[in-house]
Write an enzyme that holds these catalytic residues in place. Sequence first.
Site, short mmCIF file in Angstrom:
data_model
loop_
_atom_site.label_atom_id
_atom_site.label_comp_id
_atom_site.label_asym_id
_atom_site.label_seq_id
_atom_site.Cartn_x
_atom_site.Cartn_y
_atom_site.Cartn_z
N GLY A 158 6.99 11.29 34.07
CA GLY A 158 7.37 12.58 34.62
C GLY A 158 8.51 12.45 35.62
O GLY A 158 8.39 11.73 36.62
N GLY A 212 9.80 14.95 37.40
CA GLY A 212 9.81 16.10 38.29
C GLY A 212 9.85 15.65 39.75
O GLY A 212 10.25 14.53 40.07
N PHE A 213 9.41 16.53 40.63
CA PHE A 213 9.48 16.22 42.06
C PHE A 213 8.65 15.00 42.42
O PHE A 213 9.13 14.10 43.12
CB PHE A 213 9.02 17.43 42.88
N GLU A 265 9.35 37.37 41.84
CA GLU A 265 10.78 37.10 41.76
C GLU A 265 11.38 37.62 40.46
O GLU A 265 12.48 38.20 40.45
CB GLU A 265 11.02 35.59 41.94
N ALA A 290 6.38 22.52 45.17
CA ALA A 290 7.32 21.41 45.20
C ALA A 290 7.18 20.51 46.42
O ALA A 290 7.20 19.27 46.29
CB ALA A 290 8.75 21.96 45.08
#
Length: 419
Positions: free
Chosen positions: A12, A14-15, A172, A317
Site C-alpha cells: 500500500g 497510501g499515507f 463536500e 489521513a
Amino acid sequence: MTTGQPHVVIIGGGFAGLWAVRGLASAKLRITLVDRGNHHLFQPLLYQVATAGLSAPDIAAPLRHILRAQRNVEVRMATVTGIDADTKRITLDDGSALDFDTLLLASGATHAYFGNDHWAEHAPGLKTLDDALDLRRKLLLAFERAEAATDPAEREAWLHFAIVGGGPTGVELAGTLAEIARHTLKDEFRNIDPAQARVRLVEAGPRVLAAFPEDLSAKAKRQLEKLGVDVALGTPVKEINADGYQLGDAFVPAKTVVWAAGVAASPLGALLGAPLDRAGRVQVQPDLSVPGHPDIFVAGDLASLTQANGKPVPGVAPAAKQMGGLVARNIRARLSGGKTSAFAYKDYGNLATIGRMAAVVDLGKIRFSGVLAWWFWLVMHVFFLIGFRNRLVVLLNWWWAYWSYQRAARIILGRGERR
C-alpha cells in the site's frame, strides 16, 4: 538493491505505507513497496477531481518519482493475491512471490454498501482516481443528457443528483455540485437551466458531519441549504437502481446517485488469520503488530485500535501518517534489539469544506466556520500536498475558480455511457 539485509515488504502506497517507507530511509534494510497503482494519492481532495476542479496529476504523484532518492526501496506495481503469515511470503497477481522478514499491511479501505453490493452499479463511490474520473464523467454527462431530453420527467431525472452519506465526502460533493449547477454552468445550455438541478444530500442519521460537534454540524447544514442543497436527514435509503432511489415510502427518480455512506476494510486483512472487527479491520496490538505475529504490522484504515479514551482511532489521513511513522520506528527498534512503542493518536482536529468560502473547523477548544474556516481548510490541504508543483497548481486553480466560478477540468472522456 542491497542483498543480505532484512527485507521489509510494505503493501500500500497510501499515507500509512508511504510514511513508513520514508521513516526507514536511512535504515540498513531493503524495502519492497507493493501497490496496485503507480501513484500516491492525496485522497482528501479526490472529490475535487470528481467535480472537475482539479486534474488527476494535481493530487497524485508517481511513487517511483517520490522515492527516487531513497536507494533502499524498490517499487512493485502489482496486486497482492495471498499472504502466508507463517511462512512469511506474499504472492502477487503475476504469479511471483516475495519473502519478507517484516511486513506492513496498509492497503486501506473500499466502499461498503451494508449488504447491498448490487447498489454499486448505480451508486458509485469515491476512493480512487479511477472512481473520481468515472464520477466526473457521470456528473457532466447528466447535464448533457438533460439538455437532449424532450420528455420533462426524463429531464428532471437527469437533473436530480443524490449523494448518500452526510460525512465530509458527501458534504463536500453536495456543496461543490450545487455550486457547479448554479454558477459554473450558467448560460452554457439552451434547453435547460442548470440552476434548476436538484442536489440532495441523504443522511440516515440525525445530522450531517456526525464526527463534528453539534453546533458545527448545524452550521454546516445551514451553509449547505444556503448553497441550494436539499438536506434529507433521519431516513435511510432502502433501494437504489438505474431509475432512482427509495427514500422512506417514496421512490425518487434520479439518474445520478453517488455513494458516500460507508467504508469497508481491504479484503487483504482477512488473509492474515487475525481477529477482525465488524468492518473487516484487523484488531492490532498497541504497537500495531498482529496478535501472534510480531513481525507483521497493520496501519491506516485497515487497522482497528481503541484509544485510551475508549474511542477508535479514526480513519483519517493524519492517523494513517502517524501510524506509518510509528511502524517505521518500531521496525528500527526491532533491528536494534529494542522494544516497540504503543501507538498514541494525536488529534489535530477535523476540517470539512462545504462550498465557496464555506467550511467548518474543529480544533478541539477552537471551533469556527464560514470564510475563515474555508481559508484555513485551503491552507492545510495545500500544505500537506506531496510536492511543490502540486501545491502551486492547486493554488492557481483555486484562485481562478474563486474569481471566475469556472472549473478547469470539465472535459468528458470515454464512450459507452448509457443514455
